[in-house]
Design an enzyme around this catalytic site. Sequence first.
Site: not given
Length: 570
Positions: A467, A250, A364, A343, A109
Amino acid sequence: MLRSWYLLCCFWALHLPGGGEADSAHYRERVKAMFYHAYNNYLENAFPYDELRPLTCDGQDTWGSFSLTLIDALDTLLILGNVSEFQRVVNVLQKSVDFDIDVNASVFETNIRVVGGLLSAHLLSKKAGVEVEVGWPCSGPLLRMAEEAARKLLPAFQTPTGMPYGTVNLLHGVNPGETPVTCTAGIGTFIVEFATLSHLTGDQVFEDVARKALKALWKNRSDIGLVGNHIDVVTAKWVAQDAGIGAGVDSYFEYLVKGAILLHDEELMSMFLDYNKAISNYTKFDDWYLWVQMYKGTVSMPVFQSLEAYWPGLQSLTGDISNAMRTFLNYYTVWKQFGGLPEFYNIPQGYTVEKREGYPLRPELIESAMYLYHATRDPTLLELGRDAVESIEKISKVECGFATIKDLRDHRLDNRMESFFLAETVKYLYLLFDPDNFIHNDGSAFDVVPMPYGECILGAGGYVFNTEAHPIDPAALHCCKKQKEEQSEVEELMREFLFLKRSKKSTFKRTAGRSGKESQTASADASLESSRGETNPQKNTKRRIPLLSCLSQPFNSKLAVLGQVFLDNT
């Protein structure tokens, strides 16, 4: 509740503005208003904490105490056209953010949000009217902050496999009792930021550790070409063996493609294409992607996860538009069912999974819509954008911002607004409705930046989003790489010059007082110059340093142009 949601959708369909440019302009303004409602409430109620708590109108630290929302929102300000606030925030961050703190931070992160956010803002500074220092974009305060943050993460990569730990203490490094188990995405999501750092600063260590981690995952894929969800970074043993394209995996696949585009790297694209074949063979069913056992290929979870919705956008970057659109439409049906993406969604049952009913305002599906609309101009993609604006405003908007949706079935809210809402969700929505934004530049406009060793072309388009939706201008990497190489050549020439100067002084002292010293010294100097001329005859000619030019494309069967990779059929 679902029936009333259906009626609400029908109401919107009857009362939405007409299509075309006016419609896009209408939604651009609404998205901009969403941003400022969230952003201003963060500043008033939560800064300097990481995130806003919109239900209680206060703040909390979540990922390390970096004023994270401010960093994450910075490049969005410029994309929305707010130059003055961008400049103000740059000054605030330089004065207030400190990475020398005793905090355990997520390596993943911190990289995508902090390092990525600072790099993007650094590369956009001149466009935002910030007075940049000499040598920019290869130097600057935001770049130094990004480098400092990234160096705090380097101890995590000191493992036998080169795969990083998931958490690092910013002051003390990796804690002795830190778990060695890390998710695949937490290992393979560094090449965009770290390679950018290496090219801008000239320090290769960042790109080297990112590549080593990527290749370690590749080396440990199964015999059928799949990777699992979690791995032990010390022993390289897979702890969670579920293979798929969603949570925990991902952005590893995303960074193989984006790293290939950013760096013109054929090897990274080849790795992704091999993975893509295995993913299609074992996990794809009727344009859905399931979770399977990585060694056997048998289905382990027949679910769709909201994080998987990035996949159609990624497919568009490899030119696979038809498959991307079919999968996107599957995901869009889920959105229309609930007014958001839960989710987890059980595909056979067509409903949410227990304790996974929430929607934390993830970007997304909107991200994929933006990429696909840029490639196809299909109006269905704008329809998703309109639906997203309407549902987020209707369900999530509260007095102090936008709240995470705890349960899409009854629209209960949670007291959190993640920083990615301003970094990604709002940004992708705005770009979907703003085809003329500078981010979508097709190369028809650009900036010429004078450099100490020539000129640099920037802002011509082809931005690569990390991302966390922080755009990186790939041209800057080549500008700085060329500058660093030429600077090294100049430094080498200076070292040779100083060495020769010292040698001549030494020779003069040794021969002082001897007969014929002038002749001998001249002879030695001539011999020395002759010797240098034999090994490199060009040293005696004046060097002409060329202006920077576009690099030739090294792909044989692939071509990276403006953020797209087109594949031939051979």
